[in-house]
Design an enzyme around this catalytic site. Structure first.
Site, PDB file in Angstrom:
ATOM      1  N   GLY A   1       0.849  -1.194   0.000  1.00 44.47           N
ATOM      2  CA  GLY A   1       0.000   0.000   0.000  1.00 44.47           C
ATOM      3  C   GLY A   1       0.882   1.241   0.000  1.00 44.47           C
ATOM      4  O   GLY A   1       0.547   2.266   0.581  1.00 44.47           O
TER       5      GLY A   1
ATOM      6  N   ASP B   1      -3.329   0.213  16.744  1.00 47.04           N
ATOM      7  CA  ASP B   1      -4.400   1.131  17.099  1.00 47.04           C
ATOM      8  C   ASP B   1      -3.655   2.445  17.333  1.00 47.04           C
ATOM      9  O   ASP B   1      -3.005   2.618  18.370  1.00 47.04           O
ATOM     10  CB  ASP B   1      -5.108   0.688  18.383  1.00 47.04           C
ATOM     11  CG  ASP B   1      -6.282   1.603  18.692  1.00 47.04           C
ATOM     12  OD1 ASP B   1      -6.113   2.832  18.570  1.00 47.04           O
ATOM     13  OD2 ASP B   1      -7.358   1.108  19.041  1.00 47.04           O
ATOM     14  N   HIS B   2      -3.726   3.361  16.361  1.00 45.87           N
ATOM     15  CA  HIS B   2      -2.797   4.489  16.420  1.00 45.87           C
ATOM     16  C   HIS B   2      -3.043   5.388  17.634  1.00 45.87           C
ATOM     17  O   HIS B   2      -2.177   6.149  18.029  1.00 45.87           O
ATOM     18  CB  HIS B   2      -2.821   5.295  15.119  1.00 45.87           C
ATOM     19  CG  HIS B   2      -3.996   6.216  14.982  1.00 45.87           C
ATOM     20  ND1 HIS B   2      -5.234   5.791  14.567  1.00 45.87           N
ATOM     21  CD2 HIS B   2      -4.127   7.546  15.209  1.00 45.87           C
ATOM     22  CE1 HIS B   2      -6.058   6.828  14.540  1.00 45.87           C
ATOM     23  NE2 HIS B   2      -5.428   7.907  14.919  1.00 45.87           N
TER      24      HIS B   2
ATOM     25  N   HIS C   1     -10.458   2.374  19.305  1.00 53.38           N
ATOM     26  CA  HIS C   1      -9.842   3.482  20.059  1.00 53.38           C
ATOM     27  C   HIS C   1     -10.502   3.684  21.429  1.00 53.38           C
ATOM     28  O   HIS C   1      -9.826   3.812  22.443  1.00 53.38           O
ATOM     29  CB  HIS C   1      -9.931   4.792  19.268  1.00 53.38           C
ATOM     30  CG  HIS C   1      -9.402   4.697  17.862  1.00 53.38           C
ATOM     31  ND1 HIS C   1      -8.302   3.938  17.544  1.00 53.38           N
ATOM     32  CD2 HIS C   1      -9.813   5.255  16.697  1.00 53.38           C
ATOM     33  CE1 HIS C   1      -8.058   4.055  16.243  1.00 53.38           C
ATOM     34  NE2 HIS C   1      -8.966   4.840  15.706  1.00 53.38           N
TER      35      HIS C   1
HETATM   36  C1  BG6 Z   1      -9.274   6.509  12.465  1.00 50.61           C
HETATM   37  C2  BG6 Z   1     -10.682   6.523  11.932  1.00 50.61           C
HETATM   38  O1  BG6 Z   1      -8.975   5.269  13.048  1.00 50.61           O
HETATM   39  O2  BG6 Z   1      -9.167   7.526  13.456  1.00 50.61           O
HETATM   40  C3  BG6 Z   1     -11.041   7.873  11.369  1.00 50.61           C
HETATM   41  O3  BG6 Z   1     -10.779   5.540  10.907  1.00 50.61           O
HETATM   42  C4  BG6 Z   1     -10.817   8.946  12.409  1.00 50.61           C
HETATM   43  O4  BG6 Z   1     -12.391   7.912  10.936  1.00 50.61           O
HETATM   44  C5  BG6 Z   1      -9.411   8.830  12.969  1.00 50.61           C
HETATM   45  O5  BG6 Z   1     -10.984  10.194  11.782  1.00 50.61           O
HETATM   46  C6  BG6 Z   1      -9.198   9.793  14.111  1.00 50.61           C
HETATM   47  O6  BG6 Z   1      -7.853   9.776  14.442  1.00 50.61           O
HETATM   48  P1  BG6 Z   1      -7.135  11.075  14.979  1.00 50.61           P
HETATM   49  O7  BG6 Z   1      -5.752  10.627  15.280  1.00 50.61           O
HETATM   50  O8  BG6 Z   1      -7.215  12.099  13.891  1.00 50.61           O
HETATM   51  O9  BG6 Z   1      -7.906  11.487  16.179  1.00 50.61           O
END
Ligand code: BG6
Length: 496
Positions: free
Chosen positions: A17, A185-186, A248
């Site tokens: 990707g 899970d960022h 999240h």
């Molecule tokens: C992602 C979602 O995991 O997290 C998005 O798929 C969302 O829809 C995003 O906008 C939010 O992440 P952050 O870091 O911008 O708060």
């Protein structure tokens, strides 16, 4: 980010990707900033795999452009050249078996050139329908076995329900062992999320009060002004439950509510987090009826600009019933938390962008000062995740400007100072941890399994329910029922 001496970080990172949005917006800027902060090892290379025909030189130019738009640190020739000479592009379609053989030969050449000792990271930054196909390809063409270590990094969504998640996991486990799978899970890479454990377990004043004895309720809100933008196709099959709650929000919830782990080892922490999700009360449809609110945005105004409704977004059907907002009240049925409600809320096209955890402490008896006509404001501890980063605390104090008034004092350590706020982006932290082989900030399979068990019930209830969408205006703070959810308990969403 401290490193233990002697740990071998040399590796080739293969990004499936490579021409996608995530790679350009997050992964490449993260790699650049790791170079900038001198955290990437000398023996390192990135191979981006994409379907589009292009040379490595062309690809590097595209990356350079993205970095200029996205990097938190300025792009300077010294650091860019260090990264640039380590970036390669390989073109093939994931269904094309000969592509994997070409990739293998190429990796072997690069391993020789960069001295990475066969250590490989396979990063799947692709649509989930290709996860299994690519992993099978890696296995069938002997890419997943090398002289060094191999790690698989997988972006969300990890399945779309418990069944598909299990199937995917079984497939991955045929090729990689649990310890080599890094499920991203960022949110776990965000500074303040990592700070939750420190705040709780390094401060007597917080930890000693951290229970149903002193806490009235806890609110977790992830609000976004953004709509779904160009991701309508994905979002339509996801909705807020799968997009934000199952992952999240549950991760944050488990960090807020977990017991202190016996030590700071990855598995000890993950085990405590898992127990929280397992202790969430069991939902029945009858129970959900009064405790969950779904919403979908209509037209409205954001920052003075009119915006379309969800149903008018690109690749969204005009009669879509997908939720773009969820509010939920839940209990964690264990000794620490029984009786203290947790309210969670997430939505797109909200009146503000903010991610916050609000801890509302119990009120004192209304005697003494509060019997004299002074209004009691509760003690609030707010963990600000973004855009402000830091902690806010509210307490009662005397107003020195009057004779005797009691007023709330607001202590706020949070900031959005561009210089101070130049903290490592979540992906920098996560990529660095993958290189180090530290999986603490990644989800273990049983956490994912428990999260789906929880989310599936709510998603099933949602599917059965007829709701008159849209039910909140873009730019507002969600449907009216979300406010009623707390009001009927004599509470409110705090915006402080
Ligand atoms: C992602 C979602 O995991 O997290 C998005 O798929 C969302 O829809 C995003 O906008 C939010 O992440 P952050 O870091 O911008 O708060």
């Amino acid at each position: 980010m401290k490193d233990e001496p002697g740990r071998d970080l040399s590796a080739i990172m293969v990004i499936f990707g490579g021409t996608g949005d995530l790679t350009h917006r997050k992964l490449m800027p993260a790699l650049y900033n790791l170079v900038y902060d001198r955290l990437l090892p000398e023996r390192f290379a990135v191979v981006s795999v994409g379907r589009k025909e292009k040379t490595s030189e062309q690809y590097r130019e595209e990356v350079f452009k993205s970095l200029n738009e996205r990097s938190r640190n300025k792009i300077n020739p010294e650091h860019w050249n260090r990264l640039k000479e380590r970036i390669y592009y390989v073109q093939f379609d994931f269904t094309d078996q000969s592509g994997y053989d070409r990739l293998k030969t190429f990796l072997e050449e690069l391993e020789e050139k960069h001295g990475t000792g066969g250590n490989r990271i396979f990063y799947l930054a692709i649509a989930p329908e290709y996860f299994e196909l690519v992993v099978q390809g890696l296995h069938d063409h002997d890419l997943s076995a090398s002289d060094g270590w191999t790690r698989l990094v997988i972006e969300k969504p990890f399945g779309r329900d418990l069944m598909t998640a299990r199937k995917l996991n079984d497939k991955l486990r045929e090729v990689f062992d649990e310890g080599s799978i890094y499920r991203i899970d960022h949110y776990l890479g965000k500074e303040m999320i990592q700070n939750i454990m420190v705040l709780r377990f390094c401060n007597t004043v917080f930890e000693s009060l951290w229970s149903n004895k002193f806490i009235d309720n806890i609110q977790i809100s992830l609000n976004e002004k953004n709509g779904v933008g160009s991701r309508g196709g994905y979002y339509e099959h996801s909705g807020a439950m799968r997009d934000m709650v199952q992952n999240h929000i549950l991760q944050i919830l488990s960090l807020v509510a977990m017991e202190p782990p016996v030590n700071l080892k990855t598995e000890s922490i993950r085990t405590e987090k898992l127990k929280v999700i397992q202790a969430i009360e069991d939902f029945t449809p009858g129970h959900l009826k009064n405790n969950v609110v779904f919403g979908q945005y209509g037209r409205g105004v954001i920052d003075g600009v009119p915006v379309v409704s969800y149903r008018e977004e690109d690749r969204v059907p005009a009669d879509s019933t997908t939720e773009t907002f969820v509010a939920l009240k839940l209990h964690i049925n264990n000794f620490r938390w029984a009786g203290t409600p947790f309210y969670i809320r997430t939505g797109k096209r909200m009146g503000k962008t903010s991610a916050e955890i609000v801890i509302q402490f119990k009120s004192l008896p209304e005697i003494l000062y509060f019997n004299e006509g002074y209004k009691q404001v509760p003690n609030l501890l707010v963990i600000r995740i973004q855009p402000n980063v830091g902690v806010f605390f509210q307490f009662n104090t005397r107003d020195f400007s009057t004779r005797n008034d009691i007023i709330p004092a607001k202590m706020d350590t949070s900031y959005i100072n561009p210089a101070l706020g130049n903290t490592p982006e979540a992906y920098e932290r996560l990529i660095y941890d993958i290189l180090r082989g530290d999986a603490t900030l990644f989800s273990r399979w049983d956490e994912i399994e428990a999260s789906w068990l929880f989310a599936d019930k709510i998603i099933a209830y949602r599917a059965e329910k007829k709701i008159d969408f849209p039910n909140y205006e873009a730019g507002s703070m969600g449907p009216k029922r979300s406010f009623e959810l707390l009001a009927k308990d004599g509470r409110q969403w705090w915006e402080v």
